[in-house]
Design a protein around this motif. Structure first.
Motif, short mmCIF file in Angstrom:
data_model
loop_
_atom_site.label_atom_id
_atom_site.label_comp_id
_atom_site.label_asym_id
_atom_site.label_seq_id
_atom_site.Cartn_x
_atom_site.Cartn_y
_atom_site.Cartn_z
N ALA A 67 0.66 -1.27 0.06
CA ALA A 67 -0.02 -0.11 0.05
C ALA A 67 0.86 1.28 0.14
CB ALA A 67 -1.11 0.07 1.15
N SER A 68 1.99 1.29 0.80
CA SER A 68 2.74 2.32 0.67
C SER A 68 3.60 2.65 -0.64
CB SER A 68 3.84 2.36 2.11
OG SER A 68 4.67 1.34 1.97
N CYS A 69 3.72 1.54 -1.08
CA CYS A 69 4.63 1.58 -2.19
C CYS A 69 3.68 2.26 -3.44
CB CYS A 69 5.17 0.25 -2.64
SG CYS A 69 6.80 -0.22 -1.99
N ASN A 70 2.32 1.49 -3.38
CA ASN A 70 1.49 2.00 -4.47
C ASN A 70 1.29 3.34 -4.17
OD1 ASN A 70 1.28 -0.24 -5.64
ND2 ASN A 70 -0.46 -1.07 -4.45
N SER A 71 1.16 4.11 -2.98
CA SER A 71 0.84 5.41 -2.82
C SER A 71 1.94 6.20 -3.13
CB SER A 71 0.73 5.59 -1.21
OG SER A 71 -0.60 4.90 -0.55
N ALA A 72 3.25 5.82 -3.12
CA ALA A 72 4.28 6.42 -3.54
C ALA A 72 4.47 6.58 -4.88
CB ALA A 72 5.47 6.09 -3.02
N ARG A 73 3.99 5.46 -5.73
CA ARG A 73 3.83 5.61 -6.99
C ARG A 73 2.95 6.37 -7.60
NH1 ARG A 73 4.63 -0.30 -6.21
NH2 ARG A 73 6.56 -0.86 -6.90
N HIS A 74 1.66 6.47 -7.06
CA HIS A 74 0.57 7.43 -7.32
C HIS A 74 1.09 8.88 -7.20
CE1 HIS A 74 -2.73 4.82 -8.21
NE2 HIS A 74 -2.31 3.97 -7.42
N ALA A 75 1.84 9.11 -6.03
CA ALA A 75 2.45 10.39 -5.85
C ALA A 75 3.19 10.82 -6.84
CB ALA A 75 2.99 10.47 -4.48
N LEU A 76 4.21 10.08 -7.25
CA LEU A 76 4.97 10.31 -8.30
C LEU A 76 4.51 10.35 -9.54
CD1 LEU A 76 8.13 10.92 -8.98
CD2 LEU A 76 8.45 8.56 -9.04
N ALA A 77 3.57 9.51 -10.10
CA ALA A 77 2.87 9.79 -11.29
C ALA A 77 2.15 11.05 -11.35
CB ALA A 77 1.95 8.54 -11.36
N ASP A 78 1.47 11.27 -10.18
CA ASP A 78 0.75 12.63 -10.35
C ASP A 78 1.82 13.78 -10.29
OD1 ASP A 78 -1.75 11.54 -9.87
OD2 ASP A 78 -1.86 11.86 -7.80
N LEU A 79 2.87 13.92 -9.65
CA LEU A 79 3.66 14.90 -9.72
C LEU A 79 4.50 15.03 -11.20
CD1 LEU A 79 5.86 14.40 -6.46
CD2 LEU A 79 4.59 16.46 -6.91
N THR A 80 4.51 13.98 -11.72
CA THR A 80 5.24 14.01 -13.14
C THR A 80 4.40 14.08 -14.12
OG1 THR A 80 5.76 11.66 -13.05
CG2 THR A 80 7.44 12.94 -12.15
N GLY A 81 2.90 13.67 -13.81
CA GLY A 81 2.13 13.83 -14.98
C GLY A 81 2.23 12.55 -16.03
N THR A 82 2.61 11.31 -15.41
CA THR A 82 2.74 10.05 -16.18
C THR A 82 2.04 8.98 -15.42
OG1 THR A 82 4.47 9.02 -17.12
CG2 THR A 82 5.02 9.30 -14.93
N SER A 83 2.18 7.95 -16.32
CA SER A 83 1.44 6.59 -15.76
C SER A 83 2.32 5.88 -14.69
CB SER A 83 1.44 5.63 -16.75
OG SER A 83 2.39 5.08 -17.38
N ILE A 84 1.51 4.97 -13.80
CA ILE A 84 2.38 4.51 -12.83
C ILE A 84 3.05 3.44 -13.06
CG2 ILE A 84 1.67 2.80 -10.77
CD1 ILE A 84 -0.71 4.31 -10.36
N SER A 85 2.85 2.82 -14.47
CA SER A 85 3.74 1.73 -15.01
C SER A 85 4.84 2.75 -15.51
CB SER A 85 2.94 1.07 -16.10
OG SER A 85 2.69 1.90 -17.18
N ASN A 86 5.02 3.69 -16.00
CA ASN A 86 6.13 4.40 -16.40
C ASN A 86 7.00 4.99 -15.20
OD1 ASN A 86 7.61 5.88 -18.33
ND2 ASN A 86 6.71 7.77 -17.83
#
Length: 50
Positions: free
Chosen positions: A7-26
């Motif tokens: 859950a914490s890793c997924n939250s961090a991935r979502h946050a980074l995706a939001d910050l960079t404007g890209t997808s979680i897979s990217n």
């Protein structure tokens, strides 16, 4: 450092995706290319931003 939960890793991935404007897979691929775990940094930045 203690291992992170999924859950914490997924939250961090979502946050980074939001910050960079890209997808979680990217984001996941990018962190693999960077050869560094950025999730702690993202969590700290998100915490500081409130």
């Amino acid at each position: 450092m203690a291992s992170k939960t999924c859950a914490s890793c997924n939250s961090a991935r979502h946050a980074l995706a939001d910050l960079t404007g890209t997808s979680i897979s990217n984001v996941t691929r990018w962190t693999a290319y960077a050869k560094r775990d950025w999730f702690d940094w993202i969590a700290c930045r998100k915490e500081l931003q409130g």
